[in-house]
Design a protein around this motif. Structure first.
Motif, PDB file in Angstrom:
ATOM      1  N   LYS B  60       0.807  -1.210   0.000  1.00  0.00           N
ATOM      2  CA  LYS B  60       0.000   0.000   0.000  1.00  0.00           C
ATOM      3  C   LYS B  60       0.840   1.259   0.000  1.00  0.00           C
ATOM      4  N   ALA B 133     -10.051   5.040  -5.227  1.00  0.00           N
ATOM      5  CA  ALA B 133     -10.198   5.556  -3.868  1.00  0.00           C
ATOM      6  C   ALA B 133     -11.044   4.621  -3.018  1.00  0.00           C
ATOM      7  N   MET B 134     -12.119   4.060  -3.608  1.00  0.00           N
ATOM      8  CA  MET B 134     -12.947   3.116  -2.854  1.00  0.00           C
ATOM      9  C   MET B 134     -12.141   1.910  -2.415  1.00  0.00           C
ATOM     10  N   PHE B 135     -11.371   1.365  -3.360  1.00  0.00           N
ATOM     11  CA  PHE B 135     -10.572   0.186  -3.015  1.00  0.00           C
ATOM     12  C   PHE B 135      -9.566   0.517  -1.925  1.00  0.00           C
ATOM     13  N   TYR B 137      -9.756   2.884   0.360  1.00  0.00           N
ATOM     14  CA  TYR B 137     -10.416   3.040   1.652  1.00  0.00           C
ATOM     15  C   TYR B 137     -10.715   1.679   2.268  1.00  0.00           C
ATOM     16  N   LEU B 138     -11.235   0.773   1.427  1.00  0.00           N
ATOM     17  CA  LEU B 138     -11.611  -0.535   1.961  1.00  0.00           C
ATOM     18  C   LEU B 138     -10.398  -1.316   2.439  1.00  0.00           C
ATOM     19  N   PHE B 141      -8.482   0.437   5.694  1.00  0.00           N
ATOM     20  CA  PHE B 141      -9.164   0.212   6.959  1.00  0.00           C
ATOM     21  C   PHE B 141      -8.627  -1.027   7.642  1.00  0.00           C
ATOM     22  N   ARG B 142      -8.356  -2.064   6.822  1.00  0.00           N
ATOM     23  CA  ARG B 142      -7.830  -3.283   7.389  1.00  0.00           C
ATOM     24  C   ARG B 142      -6.451  -3.047   7.987  1.00  0.00           C
ATOM     25  N   ASP B 144      -5.382  -0.280   9.388  1.00  0.00           N
ATOM     26  CA  ASP B 144      -5.558   0.367  10.687  1.00  0.00           C
ATOM     27  C   ASP B 144      -5.937  -0.647  11.759  1.00  0.00           C
ATOM     28  N   GLU B 145      -6.859  -1.527  11.376  1.00  0.00           N
ATOM     29  CA  GLU B 145      -7.330  -2.500  12.341  1.00  0.00           C
ATOM     30  C   GLU B 145      -6.197  -3.419  12.783  1.00  0.00           C
ATOM     31  N   GLU B 148      -3.995  -1.819  15.308  1.00  0.00           N
ATOM     32  CA  GLU B 148      -4.584  -1.723  16.634  1.00  0.00           C
ATOM     33  C   GLU B 148      -4.455  -3.034  17.401  1.00  0.00           C
TER      34      GLU B 148
END
Lengths: 194, 150, 115
Positions: B60, B133-135, B137-138, B141-142, B144-145, B148
């Motif tokens: 990414k 952009a949609m791809f 974002y999707l 998000f993973r 970031d998760e 965490e």
């Protein structure tokens, strides 16, 4: 010849759809769904719609990627077979009744592929087919309709895509959600960075 | 950048060779939409696919360095305004909104169909940027998760 | 018969939405229903022996009008495919958000954990 090919493809797609819904492994289900999409694309190609076939293949690949990204390494636990037996039976019976009624509806439609004058004089498609080259200069009639005669439709479609992008961003963003109302009413965003 | 970012060396090399051709094919489909099958939608999606291929192969961070999400929003908004601008040009130079005010030209050539070519380019950029952009974002998000939970 | 098969494909997707408990399976049912509707619109407009509605160089227009399939449903379906892609992305985003909040894709679990 073409009706048999399409019927065969449809049977293939129905089998693929049932596999996609019933198989335990999520990754295999996504791949089976992709098989359904490829079948649709080949059917479009046989029915004289190469524009749709190209778009369908490419969008299919993207849906596959998005679903794999969403599912893989996330839900390892398979969810065992769903509802109670009673609910299952009622749903399947209702679907069968729906199928019977809709099969009656289908008899009203013209026979598949046997229309002699599908595009006859009074039809707007007749005007598009005969005049589009001289009026717009585009040899591809589908593009001529999409971007000249019915361009408002395309404008709305682009707007819908824009709104869908904003929706995805709104649903998935991290900032401004955990703190609740305080951030929503204009607090600084950098203190929210966890 | 982590050394194990993305896939193996073979995948990265093949992506390096093949990616420009996918991008070029997307531009071809987008530009020649009024002569051959294709048009703005599939062309834009193919262009987005070339960037998604970079994302899958090289990770990414590399893809976002190449074409960040801010760039994607700028291209997205710019191309929808380009579409509207062509529409208002039709209103000014012609009679009504979104009119094809340019001459039809000689058929079966690239600069033939008036504003259809421009509209194709605008829609292709819009769809490509939006889908990329949609791809992102999707899949971001993973990321970031994962950070965490680790 | 072909229309009937297409309806069966639609109902398979509907079955997925009604019966399944996994959220991803429900999304798959939605996608299958979309596919069936797209295919149905193009099937109704098909003409036996029809050619692609794209003019070739040197083709006479009167002959082309007689032979070509109806281009209008193709335009509508082309628009619908992209819109449905947007819908799918949005639904997947909502599913991911639900998973992050509840830790499962099972809708019964989600209903039980609500609040």
């Amino acid at each position: 010849m073409t009706p048999y090919i399409i019927a065969l493809l449809l049977v293939f797609m129905i089998i693929g759809a049932i596999i996609a819904l019933e198989i335990r492994d999520t990754l295999a289900a996504v791949v089976a769904l992709a098989a359904v999409g490829i079948g649709i694309s080949i059917a479009f190609l046989f029915m004289g719609a190469p524009d749709l076939a190209i778009t369908q293949v490419v969008v299919e690949v993207l849906v596959l990627l998005i679903l794999i990204r969403a599912t893989i390494s996330r839900d390892v636990t398979t969810i065992e077979a769903g509802r109670p037996q009673f609910v299952m039976t009622i749903s399947v019976c209702a679907l069968l009744i729906l199928l019977l009624f809709s099969l009656h509806m289908v008899e009203v439609l013209p026979t598949f592929g046997l229309q002699d004058h599908m595009v006859n004089i009074g039809n707007p498609s007749f005007h598009y087919l005969s005049e589009a080259l001289s009026e717009t200069g585009a040899a591809n009639i589908v593009t001529a309709i999409l971007l000249d005669y019915r361009v408002y439709d395309t404008l709305g479609e682009v707007t819908v895509l824009f709104v869908a992008l904003i929706g995805v961003w709104t649903v998935l963003r991290k900032k401004g959600r955990l703190r609740g109302e305080a951030v929503a009413f204009g607090q600084k965003e950098e203190d929210d960075e966890a | 950048m982590k050394p194990d970012q993305g896939m193996s060396l073979i995948v990265k090399t093949v992506t390096c060779w093949i990616n420009s051709f996918i991008f070029l094919f997307g531009i071809y489909v987008m530009l020649f939409g009024h002569i051959t099958p294709g048009g703005g939608f599939p062309g834009g999606v193919i262009i987005a696919c070339s960037f998604i291929l970079i994302t899958l192969a090289a990770g990414k961070e590399f893809a976002l360095k190449l074409f960040s999400l801010d760039d994607a929003s700028v291209v997205d908004s710019f191309s929808i305004f380009l579409f509207l601008f062509i529409g208002f040009l039709g209103l000014i130079l012609g009679n009504y909104f979104l009119q094809n005010f340019m001459a039809a030209g000689e058929p079966f050539r690239l600069p033939s169909a008036g504003t259809i070519v421009l509209n194709n380019v605008a829609i292709g950029l819009k769809v490509g940027a939006a889908i990329f952009a949609m791809f992102m974002y999707l899949s971001l998000f993973r990321l970031d998760e994962g950070e965490e939970t680790e | 018969m072909i229309y009937g098969l297409c309806l069966i494909l639609f109902l398979v997707g509907f079955y997925g939405i009604v019966v399944k408990r996994n959220l991803i399976k429900i999304i798959m049912g939605l996608i299958i229903m979309e596919y069936a509707v797209h295919l149905f619109i193009v099937l109704v407009s098909y003409q036996r022996g029809g050619i692609v509605p794209i003019l070739q160089e040197g083709q006479s227009i009167s002959e082309f009008v007689q032979l070509a399939v109806d281009p209008l449903p193709q335009v509508l379906v082309l628009t619908a495919i992209i819109i449905n892609f947007g819908i799918t992305a949005l639904v997947v985003a909502i599913a991911i958000r639900l998973y992050e909040k509840y830790g499962t894709f099972d809708i019964n679990e989600i209903r039980r954990l609500r609040g």
